[in-house]
Design a protein around this motif. Sequence first.
Motif, mmCIF file in Angstrom:
data_model
loop_
_atom_site.group_PDB
_atom_site.id
_atom_site.type_symbol
_atom_site.label_atom_id
_atom_site.label_comp_id
_atom_site.label_asym_id
_atom_site.label_seq_id
_atom_site.Cartn_x
_atom_site.Cartn_y
_atom_site.Cartn_z
ATOM 1 N N LYS A 1 -5.292 4.018 4.039
ATOM 2 C CA LYS A 1 -4.349 2.910 4.241
ATOM 3 C C LYS A 1 -4.298 2.466 5.703
ATOM 4 O O LYS A 1 -3.230 2.377 6.314
ATOM 5 C CB LYS A 1 -2.964 3.313 3.747
ATOM 6 N N TRP B 1 -3.269 -6.138 6.144
ATOM 7 C CA TRP B 1 -4.045 -5.350 5.205
ATOM 8 C C TRP B 1 -5.500 -5.830 5.242
ATOM 9 O O TRP B 1 -5.758 -6.990 5.577
ATOM 10 C CB TRP B 1 -3.506 -5.562 3.784
ATOM 11 N N TYR C 1 -2.542 -0.379 -0.681
ATOM 12 C CA TYR C 1 -1.584 0.009 0.360
ATOM 13 C C TYR C 1 -0.251 0.494 -0.190
ATOM 14 O O TYR C 1 0.426 1.286 0.446
ATOM 15 C CB TYR C 1 -1.351 -1.152 1.336
#
Lengths: 170, 170
Positions: B54, B74, B141
Amino acid sequence: LGRRNFGVARRLSKRRSRCYAVGGNRHFTLPNPNEEAMAAIPEKYSDLLAPSKKSFAHLATLMEDGSPQVTPVWLDYTDGMIRVNTARGRVKDRNMKVGSRVALSIQDPENPYRYVQIRGKVAKETEQGADAHIDSLAKKYMGVDSYPFRNAAEKRVIYFIEPTSGQGMN
Amino acid sequence: LGRRNFGVARRLSKRRSRCYAVGGNRHFTLPNPNEEAMAAIPEKYSDLLAPSKKSFAHLATLMEDGSPQVTPVWLDYTDGMIRVNTARGRVKDRNMKVGSRVALSIQDPENPYRYVQIRGKVAKETEQGADAHIDSLAKKYMGVDSYPFRNAAEKRVIYFIEPTSGQGMN
């Protein structure tokens, strides 16, 4: 996901700017107070800059050709200035002069969805006290009294970054 | 603290560039192969881009006035491209067009002294599949099937970033 703007200082533009949450869905239209004063980092995010928080700054600088470059750096915050420490000759050092425009993204190590982004400019650079400063950063981030990666051949430099705008996400 | 360069693609410059470890003491002079090919991200750092990690990217883009802006985003990585997802009208969207120069700093969430920095350019942008893509990022995530911050009023966009240079620190 709430996001708050803090003191935006813009001298030249009267345009309103918009600001958004990364990964979020809130849109805020920010006031543009057109102030001359340095932007203060709000109390709400000040813990991200405190000695007790090992937050890295992802510091973006501009290469000679105007393209961006970004790497994680240690930071501290004093008298309204964010300070970072590098060594003469490194990319960051070559990219930062007094007046250079930079940006920082500082994420809460305990909650990646909480961060503050700051734009600003280099207000000052100095080699004075830079060795003691890197030791104090090593203390903050590694809990050691002396910077363990010291290289006698290199000259440390402190850069003072004056925030001119920023937004946080909480 | 070892640092490795990976495929540096520069078309215009024959200058040698130097690269340094942040907070480290190793200086490397990098070869400049003057290649046209996209830089590959080395196996050694590929875990930072993998679905199982992540890692956020701190993505630097350029404002209209040429100043840098950087925020966490992200990411995923496929077919040699880093993909990020934003919504139309946001700062990142306004700053990124095909050909725009960007940079990313991607830190290992388990070890902040391990990271990869990438410079590159926007190779493609598309709204096609962008809703499914933000869902897949939410899965990566947040472990959820559907992006929880979806706003029906906003249009998602995928940006494909082609790495042109980068360095890692391990």
